[in-house]
Design an enzyme around this catalytic site. Sequence first.
Site, PDB file in Angstrom:
ATOM      1  N   ASN A   1      -5.915   3.097   4.205  1.00 38.81           N
ATOM      2  CA  ASN A   1      -4.785   3.505   5.049  1.00 38.81           C
ATOM      3  C   ASN A   1      -4.720   5.013   5.233  1.00 38.81           C
ATOM      4  O   ASN A   1      -4.207   5.503   6.239  1.00 38.81           O
ATOM      5  CB  ASN A   1      -3.460   3.015   4.471  1.00 38.81           C
TER       6      ASN A   1
ATOM      7  N   SER B   1       0.845  -1.198   0.000  1.00 37.27           N
ATOM      8  CA  SER B   1       0.000   0.000   0.000  1.00 37.27           C
ATOM      9  C   SER B   1       0.879   1.246   0.000  1.00 37.27           C
ATOM     10  O   SER B   1       0.387   2.367   0.042  1.00 37.27           O
ATOM     11  CB  SER B   1      -0.917   0.024   1.226  1.00 37.27           C
TER      12      SER B   1
ATOM     13  N   HIS C   1      -4.405  -5.098  -2.664  1.00 36.25           N
ATOM     14  CA  HIS C   1      -4.012  -4.813  -1.276  1.00 36.25           C
ATOM     15  C   HIS C   1      -5.006  -5.373  -0.264  1.00 36.25           C
ATOM     16  O   HIS C   1      -6.162  -4.959  -0.245  1.00 36.25           O
ATOM     17  CB  HIS C   1      -3.870  -3.288  -1.104  1.00 36.25           C
TER      18      HIS C   1
ATOM     19  N   GLU D   1      -8.144  -3.608  -1.839  1.00 35.27           N
ATOM     20  CA  GLU D   1      -8.062  -2.473  -2.752  1.00 35.27           C
ATOM     21  C   GLU D   1      -7.332  -2.908  -4.022  1.00 35.27           C
ATOM     22  O   GLU D   1      -6.244  -3.489  -3.943  1.00 35.27           O
ATOM     23  CB  GLU D   1      -7.323  -1.310  -2.082  1.00 35.27           C
TER      24      GLU D   1
HETATM   25  N1  CAA Z   1      -5.890 -13.956  12.200  1.00 36.92           N
HETATM   26  C1  CAA Z   1      -6.986 -14.590  11.757  1.00 36.92           C
HETATM   27  N2  CAA Z   1      -8.172 -14.501  12.354  1.00 36.92           N
HETATM   28  C2  CAA Z   1      -8.265 -13.730  13.436  1.00 36.92           C
HETATM   29  C3  CAA Z   1      -7.162 -13.031  13.962  1.00 36.92           C
HETATM   30  C4  CAA Z   1      -5.939 -13.174  13.301  1.00 36.92           C
HETATM   31  N3  CAA Z   1      -4.823 -12.541  13.674  1.00 36.92           N
HETATM   32  N4  CAA Z   1      -7.570 -12.351  15.036  1.00 36.92           N
HETATM   33  C5  CAA Z   1      -8.864 -12.617  15.200  1.00 36.92           C
HETATM   34  N5  CAA Z   1      -9.294 -13.440  14.218  1.00 36.92           N
HETATM   35  C6  CAA Z   1     -10.637 -13.923  13.991  1.00 36.92           C
HETATM   36  C7  CAA Z   1     -10.863 -15.230  14.688  1.00 36.92           C
HETATM   37  O1  CAA Z   1     -11.801 -15.971  13.958  1.00 36.92           O
HETATM   38  C8  CAA Z   1     -11.443 -14.773  16.006  1.00 36.92           C
HETATM   39  O2  CAA Z   1     -12.225 -15.712  16.613  1.00 36.92           O
HETATM   40  P1  CAA Z   1     -11.554 -16.874  17.532  1.00 36.92           P
HETATM   41  O3  CAA Z   1     -10.556 -16.226  18.443  1.00 36.92           O
HETATM   42  O4  CAA Z   1     -12.715 -17.442  18.232  1.00 36.92           O
HETATM   43  O5  CAA Z   1     -10.944 -17.856  16.591  1.00 36.92           O
HETATM   44  C9  CAA Z   1     -12.326 -13.613  15.578  1.00 36.92           C
HETATM   45  O6  CAA Z   1     -11.582 -12.982  14.527  1.00 36.92           O
HETATM   46  C10 CAA Z   1     -12.616 -12.654  16.688  1.00 36.92           C
HETATM   47  O7  CAA Z   1     -11.401 -12.270  17.288  1.00 36.92           O
HETATM   48  P2  CAA Z   1     -11.289 -11.652  18.754  1.00 36.92           P
HETATM   49  O8  CAA Z   1     -12.416 -12.171  19.592  1.00 36.92           O
HETATM   50  O9  CAA Z   1      -9.890 -11.856  19.215  1.00 36.92           O
HETATM   51  O10 CAA Z   1     -11.409 -10.083  18.593  1.00 36.92           O
HETATM   52  P3  CAA Z   1     -12.341  -9.151  17.709  1.00 36.92           P
HETATM   53  O11 CAA Z   1     -13.749  -9.552  17.765  1.00 36.92           O
HETATM   54  O12 CAA Z   1     -11.928  -7.763  18.078  1.00 36.92           O
HETATM   55  O13 CAA Z   1     -11.861  -9.388  16.197  1.00 36.92           O
HETATM   56  C11 CAA Z   1     -10.404  -8.387  14.600  1.00 36.92           C
HETATM   57  C12 CAA Z   1     -10.518  -9.268  15.842  1.00 36.92           C
HETATM   58  C13 CAA Z   1     -11.109  -9.072  13.433  1.00 36.92           C
HETATM   59  C14 CAA Z   1      -8.930  -8.274  14.296  1.00 36.92           C
HETATM   60  C15 CAA Z   1     -11.096  -7.017  14.892  1.00 36.92           C
HETATM   61  O14 CAA Z   1     -10.614  -6.512  16.107  1.00 36.92           O
HETATM   62  C16 CAA Z   1     -10.852  -5.991  13.817  1.00 36.92           C
HETATM   63  O15 CAA Z   1     -11.547  -5.963  12.818  1.00 36.92           O
HETATM   64  N6  CAA Z   1      -9.884  -5.106  14.046  1.00 36.92           N
HETATM   65  C17 CAA Z   1      -9.513  -4.045  13.103  1.00 36.92           C
HETATM   66  C18 CAA Z   1      -8.548  -4.601  12.116  1.00 36.92           C
HETATM   67  C19 CAA Z   1      -8.145  -3.586  11.087  1.00 36.92           C
HETATM   68  O16 CAA Z   1      -8.497  -2.422  11.138  1.00 36.92           O
HETATM   69  N7  CAA Z   1      -7.374  -4.060  10.131  1.00 36.92           N
HETATM   70  C20 CAA Z   1      -6.826  -3.205   9.108  1.00 36.92           C
HETATM   71  C21 CAA Z   1      -5.411  -2.961   9.419  1.00 36.92           C
HETATM   72  S1  CAA Z   1      -4.638  -1.928   8.213  1.00 36.92           S
HETATM   73  C22 CAA Z   1      -3.920  -2.965   7.154  1.00 36.92           C
HETATM   74  O17 CAA Z   1      -3.876  -4.120   7.299  1.00 36.92           O
HETATM   75  C23 CAA Z   1      -3.380  -2.340   5.915  1.00 36.92           C
HETATM   76  C24 CAA Z   1      -1.939  -2.045   5.807  1.00 36.92           C
HETATM   77  O18 CAA Z   1      -1.530  -1.792   4.716  1.00 36.92           O
HETATM   78  C25 CAA Z   1      -1.045  -1.967   6.963  1.00 36.92           C
END
Ligand code: CAA
Length: 300
Positions: free
Chosen positions: A192, A120, A141, A153
């Site tokens: 982002n 990105s 992305h 994206e």
């Molecule tokens: N990998 C895979 N699956 C995951 C995971 C991981 N690291 N973390 C959580 N999960 C999944 C699992 O299925 C998990 O359920 P189990 O623990 O029962 O298996 C489920 O999501 C729920 O997880 P949690 O109960 O631990 O927590 P949550 O409900 O808050 O969900 C999350 C976790 C999906 C990460 C959520 O917090 C979320 O959407 N966070 C925001 C993430 C975000 O903004 N991402 C974008 C980042 S920017 C980017 O990536 C771009 C870049 O260029 C840098």
Amino acid sequence: MQIQNILIIGSGAMGAQIGMVCALAGYRTTLQDVSGEALEQALKQLEARMSRDVEKGRRTRAEADDALGRLSFTTLLPDAAAWADLVIEAATEKLHIKQEVFRTLDAHAPAHAILTTNSSTYGSSKVAEVTGRAEKVCNLHFFNPALVMACVEVVRHEQTSDETVQTVMDLARSLGKEPVLLNREIPGFVANRLMGAIRDEALRLYADGIASYEDIDTAARTALGHPMGPFELMDLVGLDVSYLIRQATYEETGDENELPHPELARLYRAGNYGKKTGEGWYRYTADGAKTPKTLKTAAR
Ligand code: CAA
């Protein structure tokens, strides 16, 4: 174009999960990394993730095993490139490394193969220029964790063909994702840039001693309904990734406002990259549970 074989370059947190997404969708998928150890680590994490999904009733054991069976692992880039219909490069955010990878891909991948980058930071024109197939290159992305986040994206550069865009958008949908199309390159793309604005403000509030990072995270979750706060999110994505993206964006634009925030740079230099090293803004236990550090406000 019919895509059957997908090659992922880089088996870090992003590459590994992108590979699993492809295998779950039925594609024969190869994960390539220069480090055999990183590949072993990726397989272990994916197996654990699939077992967790089976335990939770999200998929059957047979579905998980079939998908894992469609995944293969290699350190040999030219060999892996030779049979790829589509490549997703998710190597480290360093342009010279990406360009080297794209040179090799262009030399060894079949003429019909589409070459995409998960970056990105770098618009794909930067890697397309070292290939002889710029019209078959674009960004694809994903977001962390790639197994969960629905958005991808797709970013075209000036020479990307309509056919390539169509194929990649269709592929993204077949992976169960919701593709967003960017018609031209802009550093950070859409998501982002939105996230960066929130992160910059959060860092400013913290560094000015207005509130602790824990409380800023709480506000993002409980007032705005974000699934996690900006500091928790930096720890998830990796402070090294956040730092390198800002540094690269600064180098791209020459705009000093893009430089990594000093608080981010401090953690980066200390090697505290977040969840993956057990410490970033927060500390993490071996099973990934979060524990706050004692320091609640910025050092002044
Ligand atoms: N990998 C895979 N699956 C995951 C995971 C991981 N690291 N973390 C959580 N999960 C999944 C699992 O299925 C998990 O359920 P189990 O623990 O029962 O298996 C489920 O999501 C729920 O997880 P949690 O109960 O631990 O927590 P949550 O409900 O808050 O969900 C999350 C976790 C999906 C990460 C959520 O917090 C979320 O959407 N966070 C925001 C993430 C975000 O903004 N991402 C974008 C980042 S920017 C980017 O990536 C771009 C870049 O260029 C840098």
